[in-house]
Design an enzyme around this catalytic site. Structure first.
Site, PDB file in Angstrom:
ATOM      1  N   HIS A 177       5.626   8.768 -27.546  1.00 17.92           N
ATOM      2  CA  HIS A 177       4.596   9.442 -26.711  1.00 17.92           C
ATOM      3  C   HIS A 177       4.896  10.912 -27.054  1.00 17.92           C
ATOM      4  CE1 HIS A 177       1.880  10.962 -23.587  1.00 17.92           C
ATOM      5  NE2 HIS A 177       3.171  11.790 -23.050  1.00 17.92           N
ATOM      6  N   ARG A 198       0.934  -1.115  -0.127  1.00 17.63           N
ATOM      7  CA  ARG A 198       0.184   0.027  -0.073  1.00 17.63           C
ATOM      8  C   ARG A 198       0.951   1.343   0.002  1.00 17.63           C
ATOM      9  NH1 ARG A 198      -2.906  -3.227   3.610  1.00 17.63           N
ATOM     10  NH2 ARG A 198      -4.941  -4.195   2.599  1.00 17.63           N
ATOM     11  N   ARG A 215      -4.327  21.144 -13.442  1.00 14.42           N
ATOM     12  CA  ARG A 215      -3.201  20.458 -13.709  1.00 14.42           C
ATOM     13  C   ARG A 215      -3.572  19.713 -15.231  1.00 14.42           C
ATOM     14  NH1 ARG A 215       0.235  15.760 -10.638  1.00 14.42           N
ATOM     15  NH2 ARG A 215       1.212  14.928 -12.377  1.00 14.42           N
ATOM     16  N   LYS A 235       6.311  23.067 -14.405  1.00 17.13           N
ATOM     17  CA  LYS A 235       5.597  21.756 -14.023  1.00 17.13           C
ATOM     18  C   LYS A 235       5.491  21.779 -12.673  1.00 17.13           C
ATOM     19  CE  LYS A 235       4.262  16.937 -14.347  1.00 17.13           C
ATOM     20  NZ  LYS A 235       4.356  15.823 -14.934  1.00 17.13           N
ATOM     21  N   GLU A 285       7.432  17.823 -25.131  1.00 18.22           N
ATOM     22  CA  GLU A 285       7.035  18.401 -23.870  1.00 18.22           C
ATOM     23  C   GLU A 285       7.590  19.627 -23.315  1.00 18.22           C
ATOM     24  OE1 GLU A 285       4.583  16.838 -22.318  1.00 18.22           O
ATOM     25  OE2 GLU A 285       4.568  14.455 -22.829  1.00 18.22           O
ATOM     26  N   HIS A 341      -2.383  16.066 -25.352  1.00 20.42           N
ATOM     27  CA  HIS A 341      -2.374  14.566 -25.028  1.00 20.42           C
ATOM     28  C   HIS A 341      -3.831  13.922 -25.427  1.00 20.42           C
ATOM     29  CE1 HIS A 341       1.115  16.017 -23.146  1.00 20.42           C
ATOM     30  NE2 HIS A 341       1.426  14.813 -22.547  1.00 20.42           N
ATOM     31  N   HIS A 388      -2.929  10.674 -27.253  1.00 17.80           N
ATOM     32  CA  HIS A 388      -3.080   9.184 -26.545  1.00 17.80           C
ATOM     33  C   HIS A 388      -3.874   8.364 -27.514  1.00 17.80           C
ATOM     34  CE1 HIS A 388      -2.404  10.702 -22.005  1.00 17.80           C
ATOM     35  NE2 HIS A 388      -1.099  10.320 -22.715  1.00 17.80           N
ATOM     36  N   GLU A 428      -5.182  16.963 -10.048  1.00 20.47           N
ATOM     37  CA  GLU A 428      -5.599  17.068 -11.315  1.00 20.47           C
ATOM     38  C   GLU A 428      -7.451  17.491 -10.966  1.00 20.47           C
ATOM     39  OE1 GLU A 428      -4.070  15.549 -14.891  1.00 20.47           O
ATOM     40  OE2 GLU A 428      -5.943  15.772 -15.797  1.00 20.47           O
ATOM     41  N   ASN A 485      -1.853  18.565 -20.050  1.00 20.94           N
ATOM     42  CA  ASN A 485      -2.183  17.504 -21.157  1.00 20.94           C
ATOM     43  C   ASN A 485      -2.326  17.982 -22.450  1.00 20.94           C
ATOM     44  OD1 ASN A 485      -2.285  15.125 -19.710  1.00 20.94           O
ATOM     45  ND2 ASN A 485      -3.942  15.792 -18.523  1.00 20.94           N
TER      46      ASN A 485
HETATM   47  P1  NAD Z   1      10.924   5.482 -22.572  1.00 22.02           P
HETATM   48  O1  NAD Z   1      10.675   5.355 -21.169  1.00 22.02           O
HETATM   49  O2  NAD Z   1      10.380   4.369 -23.394  1.00 22.02           O
HETATM   50  O3  NAD Z   1      12.484   5.791 -23.005  1.00 22.02           O
HETATM   51  C1  NAD Z   1      12.639   6.108 -24.409  1.00 22.02           C
HETATM   52  C2  NAD Z   1      13.837   5.278 -24.908  1.00 22.02           C
HETATM   53  O4  NAD Z   1      15.110   5.704 -24.430  1.00 22.02           O
HETATM   54  C3  NAD Z   1      13.774   3.659 -24.245  1.00 22.02           C
HETATM   55  O5  NAD Z   1      14.409   2.746 -25.225  1.00 22.02           O
HETATM   56  C4  NAD Z   1      14.876   3.793 -23.254  1.00 22.02           C
HETATM   57  O6  NAD Z   1      15.396   2.557 -22.984  1.00 22.02           O
HETATM   58  C5  NAD Z   1      15.782   4.683 -23.700  1.00 22.02           C
HETATM   59  N1  NAD Z   1      16.659   5.355 -22.817  1.00 22.02           N
HETATM   60  C6  NAD Z   1      16.382   5.790 -21.587  1.00 22.02           C
HETATM   61  N2  NAD Z   1      17.461   6.530 -21.177  1.00 22.02           N
HETATM   62  C7  NAD Z   1      18.542   6.546 -22.131  1.00 22.02           C
HETATM   63  C8  NAD Z   1      19.715   7.205 -22.151  1.00 22.02           C
HETATM   64  N3  NAD Z   1      20.042   8.028 -21.170  1.00 22.02           N
HETATM   65  N4  NAD Z   1      20.402   6.723 -23.095  1.00 22.02           N
HETATM   66  C9  NAD Z   1      19.905   5.948 -24.045  1.00 22.02           C
HETATM   67  N5  NAD Z   1      18.735   5.464 -23.951  1.00 22.02           N
HETATM   68  C10 NAD Z   1      17.898   5.707 -23.082  1.00 22.02           C
HETATM   69  O7  NAD Z   1      10.122   6.691 -23.102  1.00 22.02           O
HETATM   70  P2  NAD Z   1      10.095   8.108 -22.431  1.00 22.02           P
HETATM   71  O8  NAD Z   1       9.799   8.944 -23.669  1.00 22.02           O
HETATM   72  O9  NAD Z   1      11.176   8.578 -21.515  1.00 22.02           O
HETATM   73  O10 NAD Z   1       8.517   8.164 -21.780  1.00 22.02           O
HETATM   74  C11 NAD Z   1       7.516   7.970 -22.269  1.00 22.02           C
HETATM   75  C12 NAD Z   1       6.747   7.520 -21.157  1.00 22.02           C
HETATM   76  O11 NAD Z   1       6.232   8.431 -20.105  1.00 22.02           O
HETATM   77  C13 NAD Z   1       5.016   6.983 -21.983  1.00 22.02           C
HETATM   78  O12 NAD Z   1       4.861   5.806 -21.222  1.00 22.02           O
HETATM   79  C14 NAD Z   1       4.025   8.347 -21.090  1.00 22.02           C
HETATM   80  O13 NAD Z   1       3.097   7.825 -20.941  1.00 22.02           O
HETATM   81  C15 NAD Z   1       4.991   8.454 -19.919  1.00 22.02           C
HETATM   82  N6  NAD Z   1       4.621   9.719 -19.517  1.00 22.02           N
HETATM   83  C16 NAD Z   1       4.190   9.830 -18.026  1.00 22.02           C
HETATM   84  C17 NAD Z   1       4.088  11.142 -17.624  1.00 22.02           C
HETATM   85  C18 NAD Z   1       3.902  11.344 -16.168  1.00 22.02           C
HETATM   86  O14 NAD Z   1       3.456  12.573 -15.591  1.00 22.02           O
HETATM   87  N7  NAD Z   1       3.902  10.245 -15.366  1.00 22.02           N
HETATM   88  C19 NAD Z   1       4.070  12.192 -18.141  1.00 22.02           C
HETATM   89  C20 NAD Z   1       4.643  12.026 -19.703  1.00 22.02           C
HETATM   90  C21 NAD Z   1       4.982  10.896 -20.292  1.00 22.02           C
HETATM   91  N1  GLY Z   2       2.140  14.886 -17.956  1.00 22.71           N
HETATM   92  C1  GLY Z   2       0.838  15.187 -17.355  1.00 22.71           C
HETATM   93  C2  GLY Z   2       0.839  15.586 -15.917  1.00 22.71           C
HETATM   94  O1  GLY Z   2       1.746  15.123 -15.204  1.00 22.71           O
HETATM   95  O2  GLY Z   2      -0.162  15.755 -15.177  1.00 22.71           O
END
Ligand code: NAD
Ligand code: GLY
Length: 362
Positions: free
Chosen positions: A266, A122, A242, A228, A186, A249, A253, A238, A246
């Site tokens: 993404h 939890r 917040r 942010k 972003e 998005h 999405h 949100e 998006n």
């Molecule tokens: P990702 O995590 O898939 O990373 C992209 C690629 O880069 C992967 O192949 C990874 O292994 C590689 N990689 C990571 N660091 C590296 C480095 N330093 N050198 C070489 N390769 C590296 O993608 P992302 O763009 O980082 O994240 C996308 C995800 O984030 C999505 O699932 C999206 O929904 C999520 N997201 C979440 C939020 C949130 O607020 N939680 C906000 C925006 C996006």
């Molecule tokens: N990436 C959108 C949020 O964090 O709210």
């Protein structure tokens, strides 16, 4: 000149936490160690990031009972089945409630590790060490965690804030260009929704940023995190403002889900979505029509897509957008711009304007 570390604070009362930004922070063990609780640590990473950076994290944590779990790489693995591997590791090694999880990687690893930390017994502590530009400017900050479902992106999740975010800007030097570009989408988002000067600064400095100039990058990351952190502090869960984070998005999405997770990154889907959101904003009479081209030019310069996937239908958009998290009582709400640097969430978009924009006739 020695570049220095900058520290921002996400102001969330007794759950406030720092964001450290600077080069070579992986070589400053105390940054991580001061946020570890208990005696056990599980580092969650993936098969791509582990060979690059895991050894340094494990060395930092050598005084602890430390283990690591390597997830398969890719958005298509961001699901409940793969998430279970983290729980398998925690349970088979008898991790207690005072364990600390460390997310080392991009947004996929960060979202999954954070969600595991939210669920395990939890809720346990976790620290974010984001290594992609997207994760450094967005996903590691603010406590949104979760996984995808086949029928919807990020539909299973929880709010769970980290203890700290450690951004080593040097990790971006190993990031593939396509991933770097996706993160820039972003970054541009923050200019559009809340920081017009930053938007113009990005246009002026885009060549240096694409060349990964250390000082420019650090500034862009800090400015993004500042924007942010302010929004998250004002509306952690949100309930209101917040949602402006998006921008693009809701469309993005839908594109990610329709095309299959992993087809578009993404940030690429968000880039197309932001162009659509700006188009709708122009259609509402809120922005000058020239803003569409200005944004398309900037995104194209970065190498990001700006047009809807050719094989994506208006019906697909509308069906998938109907399960967006901003839908309330069946009413679709979109994040639009009433001027550059000012976002609004509105349910007032006429359906014919939306359909015309999605079909490319407006
Ligand atoms: P990702 O995590 O898939 O990373 C992209 C690629 O880069 C992967 O192949 C990874 O292994 C590689 N990689 C990571 N660091 C590296 C480095 N330093 N050198 C070489 N390769 C590296 O993608 P992302 O763009 O980082 O994240 C996308 C995800 O984030 C999505 O699932 C999206 O929904 C999520 N997201 C979440 C939020 C949130 O607020 N939680 C906000 C925006 C996006
Ligand atoms: N990436 C959108 C949020 O964090 O709210």
């Amino acid at each position: 000149m020695q570049e220095t570390m900058h520290t921002l604070q996400v102001e969330l009362g007794d759950r406030a936490y720092p964001i450290y930004i600077g080069p070579d922070l992986l070589d400053q063990p105390e940054l991580l160690l001061q946020h570890v609780r208990g005696t056990q640590v599980l580092v969650v990473t993936n098969e791509t990031v582990a060979p690059l950076y895991l050894d340094r994290i494990l060395a930092t944590l050598s005084a602890y009972e430390v283990a690591s779990v390597l997830l398969p790489d890719g958005e298509e693995h961001k699901n409940l089945t793969v998430l279970n591997r983290i729980f398998d590791e925690l349970l088979s090694n008898s991790h207690t409630r005072s364990t600390t999880l460390v997310a080392l990687g991009g947004g996929v690893v960060g979202d999954m590790c954070g969600f595991a930390a939210a669920c395990y017994q939890r809720g346990v502590n976790f620290v974010q060490i984001p290594t992609t530009l997207l994760a450094q400017v967005d996903s590691s900050v603010g406590g949104k965690t979760g996984v995808n479902h086949a029928l919807g992106k990020n539909m299973i999740g929880a709010f769970h804030q980290p203890m700290a975010v450690i951004i080593d800007t040097k990790t971006l030097q190993s990031l593939p260009s396509r991933e770097f570009a996706a993160g820039m989408a972003e970054v541009i988002k923050y200019g559009l929704i809340s920081d017009p000067e930053f938007y113009y600064w990005l246009q002026t400095n885009i060549d240096g940023l694409l060349a990964r100039d250390e000082a420019l990058l650090a500034e862009a990351i800090e400015r993004s995190c500042l924007n942010k952190a302010r929004v998250v502090a004002a509306d952690e869960r949100e309930g209101g403002v917040r949602a402006i984070l998006n921008l693009g998005h809701t469309f993005g999405h839908a594109i990610e889900t329709a095309m299959g997770y992993g087809h578009y990154l993404h940030g690429e889907a968000v880039a197309i979505g932001m162009v659509l959101a700006v188009r709708v904003s122009v259609g509402m009479g809120w922005l000058a029509s020239g803003e569409v081209d200005r944004l398309r030019v900037l995104l194209s310069r970065i190498g990001l897509p700006v047009d809807s996937p050719e094989n994506m239908t208006v019906e697909q958009y509308l069906t998938l957008m109907a399960v967006d998290k901003k839908v309330i009582d069946g009413e679709l709400r979109l994040v639009l711009l009433d001027r550059i640097g000012s976002a609004v969430v509105t349910a007032e978009v006429p359906r014919d304007l939306l359909v015309a924009t999605l079909s490319g006739t407006s």
